[in-house]
Write an enzyme that holds these catalytic residues in place. Structure first.
Site, PDB file in Angstrom:
ATOM      1  N   ASP A 192      25.967  24.141  45.562  1.00  0.00           N
ATOM      2  CA  ASP A 192      24.959  23.217  45.027  1.00  0.00           C
ATOM      3  C   ASP A 192      24.319  23.705  43.730  1.00  0.00           C
ATOM      4  O   ASP A 192      23.154  23.399  43.447  1.00  0.00           O
ATOM      5  CB  ASP A 192      23.855  22.951  46.068  1.00  0.00           C
ATOM      6  CG  ASP A 192      24.416  22.339  47.329  1.00  0.00           C
ATOM      7  OD1 ASP A 192      25.453  21.657  47.240  1.00  0.00           O
ATOM      8  OD2 ASP A 192      23.822  22.540  48.401  1.00  0.00           O
ATOM      9  N   LYS A 240      27.513  22.020  39.935  1.00  0.00           N
ATOM     10  CA  LYS A 240      28.889  22.025  39.411  1.00  0.00           C
ATOM     11  C   LYS A 240      29.350  20.628  39.000  1.00  0.00           C
ATOM     12  O   LYS A 240      29.992  20.451  37.972  1.00  0.00           O
ATOM     13  CB  LYS A 240      29.858  22.583  40.468  1.00  0.00           C
ATOM     14  CG  LYS A 240      29.553  24.001  40.894  1.00  0.00           C
ATOM     15  CD  LYS A 240      30.436  24.451  42.035  1.00  0.00           C
ATOM     16  CE  LYS A 240      30.194  23.742  43.347  1.00  0.00           C
ATOM     17  NZ  LYS A 240      28.895  23.984  43.962  1.00  0.00           N
ATOM     18  N   GLN A 258      31.687  24.522  46.817  1.00  0.00           N
ATOM     19  CA  GLN A 258      30.882  25.587  47.438  1.00  0.00           C
ATOM     20  C   GLN A 258      30.530  26.641  46.371  1.00  0.00           C
ATOM     21  O   GLN A 258      30.433  26.308  45.202  1.00  0.00           O
ATOM     22  CB  GLN A 258      31.621  26.223  48.635  1.00  0.00           C
ATOM     23  CG  GLN A 258      31.743  25.310  49.836  1.00  0.00           C
ATOM     24  CD  GLN A 258      32.848  24.281  49.711  1.00  0.00           C
ATOM     25  OE1 GLN A 258      33.988  24.631  49.522  1.00  0.00           O
ATOM     26  NE2 GLN A 258      32.522  23.010  49.836  1.00  0.00           N
ATOM     27  N   GLY A 274      29.393  18.311  48.027  1.00  0.00           N
ATOM     28  CA  GLY A 274      28.662  17.113  47.589  1.00  0.00           C
ATOM     29  C   GLY A 274      28.300  17.356  46.144  1.00  0.00           C
ATOM     30  O   GLY A 274      27.423  18.166  45.859  1.00  0.00           O
ATOM     31  N   HIS A 275      29.005  16.719  45.227  1.00  0.00           N
ATOM     32  CA  HIS A 275      28.805  16.948  43.795  1.00  0.00           C
ATOM     33  C   HIS A 275      28.134  15.719  43.186  1.00  0.00           C
ATOM     34  O   HIS A 275      28.704  14.627  43.187  1.00  0.00           O
ATOM     35  CB  HIS A 275      30.148  17.251  43.111  1.00  0.00           C
ATOM     36  CG  HIS A 275      30.773  18.535  43.597  1.00  0.00           C
ATOM     37  ND1 HIS A 275      31.971  19.002  43.154  1.00  0.00           N
ATOM     38  CD2 HIS A 275      30.312  19.468  44.480  1.00  0.00           C
ATOM     39  CE1 HIS A 275      32.242  20.162  43.748  1.00  0.00           C
ATOM     40  NE2 HIS A 275      31.251  20.447  44.570  1.00  0.00           N
ATOM     41  N   LYS A 303      19.245  23.775  36.186  1.00  0.00           N
ATOM     42  CA  LYS A 303      17.923  23.543  36.767  1.00  0.00           C
ATOM     43  C   LYS A 303      16.848  24.449  36.161  1.00  0.00           C
ATOM     44  O   LYS A 303      15.870  24.799  36.828  1.00  0.00           O
ATOM     45  CB  LYS A 303      17.978  23.636  38.303  1.00  0.00           C
ATOM     46  CG  LYS A 303      19.000  22.644  38.878  1.00  0.00           C
ATOM     47  CD  LYS A 303      18.904  22.444  40.350  1.00  0.00           C
ATOM     48  CE  LYS A 303      18.041  21.273  40.723  1.00  0.00           C
ATOM     49  NZ  LYS A 303      18.333  20.730  42.066  1.00  0.00           N
ATOM     50  N   ARG A 354      49.485  27.434  60.957  1.00  0.00           N
ATOM     51  CA  ARG A 354      50.772  26.758  60.724  1.00  0.00           C
ATOM     52  C   ARG A 354      51.012  25.568  61.653  1.00  0.00           C
ATOM     53  O   ARG A 354      52.114  25.325  62.114  1.00  0.00           O
ATOM     54  CB  ARG A 354      51.926  27.780  60.805  1.00  0.00           C
ATOM     55  CG  ARG A 354      51.804  28.823  59.714  1.00  0.00           C
ATOM     56  CD  ARG A 354      52.634  30.025  59.964  1.00  0.00           C
ATOM     57  NE  ARG A 354      52.163  30.796  61.109  1.00  0.00           N
ATOM     58  CZ  ARG A 354      52.690  31.938  61.498  1.00  0.00           C
ATOM     59  NH1 ARG A 354      53.713  32.436  60.845  1.00  0.00           N
ATOM     60  NH2 ARG A 354      52.210  32.584  62.527  1.00  0.00           N
TER      61      ARG A 354
HETATM   62  P1  GDP Z   1      27.014  20.802  43.227  1.00  0.00           P
HETATM   63  O1  GDP Z   1      27.396  20.725  44.649  1.00  0.00           O
HETATM   64  O2  GDP Z   1      27.164  22.181  42.667  1.00  0.00           O
HETATM   65  O3  GDP Z   1      27.706  19.786  42.365  1.00  0.00           O
HETATM   66  O4  GDP Z   1      25.450  20.477  43.162  1.00  0.00           O
HETATM   67  P2  GDP Z   1      24.702  19.291  43.970  1.00  0.00           P
HETATM   68  O5  GDP Z   1      25.046  18.000  43.355  1.00  0.00           O
HETATM   69  O6  GDP Z   1      24.906  19.443  45.428  1.00  0.00           O
HETATM   70  O7  GDP Z   1      23.177  19.683  43.713  1.00  0.00           O
HETATM   71  C1  GDP Z   1      22.662  19.821  42.433  1.00  0.00           C
HETATM   72  C2  GDP Z   1      21.455  18.877  42.320  1.00  0.00           C
HETATM   73  O8  GDP Z   1      20.710  19.226  41.175  1.00  0.00           O
HETATM   74  C3  GDP Z   1      21.831  17.433  42.119  1.00  0.00           C
HETATM   75  O9  GDP Z   1      20.831  16.623  42.701  1.00  0.00           O
HETATM   76  C4  GDP Z   1      21.852  17.269  40.609  1.00  0.00           C
HETATM   77  O10 GDP Z   1      21.593  15.936  40.195  1.00  0.00           O
HETATM   78  C5  GDP Z   1      20.713  18.166  40.229  1.00  0.00           C
HETATM   79  N1  GDP Z   1      20.849  18.832  38.923  1.00  0.00           N
HETATM   80  C6  GDP Z   1      21.953  19.342  38.335  1.00  0.00           C
HETATM   81  N2  GDP Z   1      21.640  19.981  37.197  1.00  0.00           N
HETATM   82  C7  GDP Z   1      20.290  19.873  37.067  1.00  0.00           C
HETATM   83  C8  GDP Z   1      19.344  20.361  36.107  1.00  0.00           C
HETATM   84  O11 GDP Z   1      19.668  21.038  35.144  1.00  0.00           O
HETATM   85  N3  GDP Z   1      18.028  20.067  36.333  1.00  0.00           N
HETATM   86  C9  GDP Z   1      17.609  19.336  37.398  1.00  0.00           C
HETATM   87  N4  GDP Z   1      16.314  19.101  37.534  1.00  0.00           N
HETATM   88  N5  GDP Z   1      18.472  18.869  38.320  1.00  0.00           N
HETATM   89  C10 GDP Z   1      19.792  19.145  38.161  1.00  0.00           C
HETATM   90  P1  IMO Z   2      29.105  22.130  47.201  1.00  0.00           P
HETATM   91  O1  IMO Z   2      30.512  21.990  46.685  1.00  0.00           O
HETATM   92  C1  IMO Z   2      26.287  24.175  49.792  1.00  0.00           C
HETATM   93  C2  IMO Z   2      27.796  25.614  53.635  1.00  0.00           C
HETATM   94  C3  IMO Z   2      27.291  24.945  54.887  1.00  0.00           C
HETATM   95  C4  IMO Z   2      27.394  26.094  55.861  1.00  0.00           C
HETATM   96  C5  IMO Z   2      28.663  26.812  55.434  1.00  0.00           C
HETATM   97  C6  IMO Z   2      29.907  26.409  56.198  1.00  0.00           C
HETATM   98  O2  IMO Z   2      28.344  20.857  47.213  1.00  0.00           O
HETATM   99  O3  IMO Z   2      28.400  23.240  46.487  1.00  0.00           O
HETATM  100  P2  IMO Z   2      31.437  24.248  56.318  1.00  0.00           P
HETATM  101  O4  IMO Z   2      31.106  22.804  56.454  1.00  0.00           O
HETATM  102  O5  IMO Z   2      32.184  24.596  55.074  1.00  0.00           O
HETATM  103  O6  IMO Z   2      32.089  24.800  57.542  1.00  0.00           O
HETATM  104  O7  IMO Z   2      30.006  24.995  56.233  1.00  0.00           O
HETATM  105  O8  IMO Z   2      28.832  26.478  54.057  1.00  0.00           O
HETATM  106  N1  IMO Z   2      28.390  24.685  52.642  1.00  0.00           N
HETATM  107  C7  IMO Z   2      27.805  24.360  51.492  1.00  0.00           C
HETATM  108  N2  IMO Z   2      26.574  24.666  51.003  1.00  0.00           N
HETATM  109  N3  IMO Z   2      27.137  23.446  49.050  1.00  0.00           N
HETATM  110  C8  IMO Z   2      28.376  23.144  49.507  1.00  0.00           C
HETATM  111  O9  IMO Z   2      29.294  22.530  48.744  1.00  0.00           O
HETATM  112  C9  IMO Z   2      28.736  23.569  50.796  1.00  0.00           C
HETATM  113  N4  IMO Z   2      29.840  23.426  51.560  1.00  0.00           N
HETATM  114  C10 IMO Z   2      29.616  24.124  52.678  1.00  0.00           C
HETATM  115  O10 IMO Z   2      25.972  24.491  54.731  1.00  0.00           O
HETATM  116  O11 IMO Z   2      26.320  26.982  55.664  1.00  0.00           O
HETATM  117 MG    MG Z   3      26.595  20.131  46.491  1.00  0.00          MG
END
Ligand code: GDP
Ligand code: IMO
Ligand code: MG
Length: 420
Positions: free
Chosen positions: A12, A15, A221, A39-40, A328, A142
């Site tokens: 999170d 990315k 991740q 979740g991107h 952020k 496998r």
């Molecule tokens: P990812 O899984 O690495 O793609 O990240 P997520 O989407 O799960 O979480 C990142 C969150 O931060 C999302 O709600 C984005 O919209 C938000 N975000 C990303 N970059 C920035 C930033 O530079 N500033 C702020 N305030 N929010 C950001």
């Molecule tokens: P993105 O791509 C944050 C965490 C889960 C849990 C552990 C194992 O959005 O950054 P799993 O479902 O893979 O068996 O869970 O990894 N986890 C993440 N935390 N961002 C993610 O993906 C994650 N994908 C899995 O919360 O702790």
């Molecule tokens: Mg995410």
């Protein structure tokens, strides 16, 4: 030539936004591992979209998007997501490709994930319950069914065989839940999947590289969740690090050029497991509130704390990070003082290293303090306009982790990024 964008913390890091920002500079965007646990978040014409399975380049019409062999694919999530991107006029039949070696997540994998977590009680991983662990176990065991298999006449037999095996495992867990509705949507989604572009992923990508096309590998991740190098067992089940690009896409290591590591200006984690700099006080609460730190996949509140430079230096090392993207940064605008962890006290002993088994030792973080900038930065476009205190903070990080912060993201929008 392949560049990589991946997470340097516990996921999170932002990315999705960063891949979306860089996508116009690339011909191919490829996911190499993970599955719908990711979740991107992106903003498209000001509207929020969260992608779980589809690479974050999908909204750029000229970009080819590949779901690589190292990914685990839930056809149900994929179908739902294809419907979502279609609302923006995107035809996935034109710019989405799926490797035939990609492993499938079956409804019983989701049930097994749930059963396994329930059986662990207090020591649960905090999985997203998307079936990731069980699906990768069938791959390394496998037994898995892969996307290419759905086009083969043996598919039904393969499915029945694996389902029976899963049923026995579920019985062992004493797991009783009717998953017939899940199975129904799974088979419907398979029909849809059969109509998409299923390709030989490794030839596909290597031919693109040979033609001089630019490829961007999108990680899911983060490095601290890597199956081998993360905070095991509180990790995911794939290699989230740069080496995962080679095994997940079938590209050779010398094809990889830039490795862009994404880190928040602070730190978060969702799910269980060690997190040395976690804050349980009002500051942690403020980071969560201002940063809107709630999981993009599960909605769970994210645990928050100061940036951990001991961990960041480690993750830059194992990935060979060439450029750091700090996201952020705007979230820190509100704070008059910042802290960064520069050393651990491991069982009372000072250490500059991430211990092998973080959950079996006590870790007390030691911090360096910084003056905050205490001013709004979210509209800044030029590096010179960023506050001096932010430059100082970044300079310290550069020196500490021995990799340069080259970009500062100062808001969730596509255009909110400053090139240093
Ligand atoms: P990812 O899984 O690495 O793609 O990240 P997520 O989407 O799960 O979480 C990142 C969150 O931060 C999302 O709600 C984005 O919209 C938000 N975000 C990303 N970059 C920035 C930033 O530079 N500033 C702020 N305030 N929010 C950001
Ligand atoms: P993105 O791509 C944050 C965490 C889960 C849990 C552990 C194992 O959005 O950054 P799993 O479902 O893979 O068996 O869970 O990894 N986890 C993440 N935390 N961002 C993610 O993906 C994650 N994908 C899995 O919360 O702790
Ligand atoms: Mg995410």
């Amino acid at each position: 030539m392949v560049d990589v964008i991946l997470g340097l913390q516990w996921g999170d890091e932002g990315k999705g936004k960063i891949v979306d920002y860089f996508a116009p500079q690339y011909d191919v965007i490829a996911r190499f591992q993970g599955g719908p646990n990711a979740g991107h978040t992106l903003y498209v014409n000001g509207e929020k979209v969260v992608l779980h399975q589809i690479p974050s380049g999908i909204f750029h019409q000229h970009t080819v998007n590949l779901i690589g062999s190292g990914v685990v694919l839930d056809p149900v999530t994929l179908k739902r997501e294809c419907d979502r991107v279609a609302q923006f006029g995107i035809d996935v039949r034109k710019n989405l490709f799926i490797s035939e070696r990609t492993n499938l997540i079956l409804p019983t994998h989701r049930a097994l994930d749930k059963a396994s977590e329930l059986s662990k009680g207090e020591s649960k991983i905090g999985s997203t319950l998307k079936g990731i662990g069980p699906a990768y176990m069938d791959k390394t065991g496998r037994n898995a069914i892969r996307v290419g298999d759905i086009l083969d006449k043996s598919f039904t037999t393969q499915y029945i065989k694996l389902r029976l095996k899963h049923q026995k495992l579920l019985d062992n867990f004493h797991f009783i839940e009717d998953i017939s509705a899940w199975e129904e949507e799974f088979f419907e989604a398979l029909e849809f999947l059969r109509t998409l572009n299923i390709v030989n992923g490794e030839y596909f990508i290597n031919e693109q590289i040979a033609k001089g096309k630019k490829v961007l590998a999108e990680g899911a991740q983060g490095t601290m969740l890597d199956i081998d190098f993360g905070t095991f067992p509180f990790v995911t089940s794939s290699n989230t690090i740069s080496a995962g690009v080679c095994t997940g896409l079938g590209v050779a290591p010398q094809k990889i050029k830039e490795v862009l590591g994404v880190t928040k200006a602070y730190c978060t984690r969702v799910g269980s497991g060690p997190f040395p700099t976690e804050l349980f006080d009002a500051t942690g609460e403020e980071l969560r509130k201002i940063g809107n730190e709630f999981g993009a996949t599960t909605g769970r509140p994210r645990r928050c704390g100061w940036i951990d430079l001991v961990a960041l230096k480690y993750t830059c090392m194992v990935n060979g990070v060439t450029q750091v993207v700090m996201t952020k940064a705007d979230v820190l605008d509100a704070f008059s003082e910042l802290q960064a962890c520069t050393e651990y006290l491991v069982n009372g002993q000072p250490s500059a290293y991430v211990p092998y088994q973080m959950s079996r030792v006590t870790i007390e973080p030691r911090y360096q303090k910084f003056a905050g900038w205490h001013t709004a930065t979210d509209a800044i476009k030029n590096p010179e306009a960023l506050p001096t205190a932010m430059h100082e903070y970044i300079k310290f990080i550069n020196q500490f982790v021995q990799a340069p912060v080259k970009y500062v993201s100062n808001g969730p929008g596509r255009e909110q990024i400053v090139h240093l």
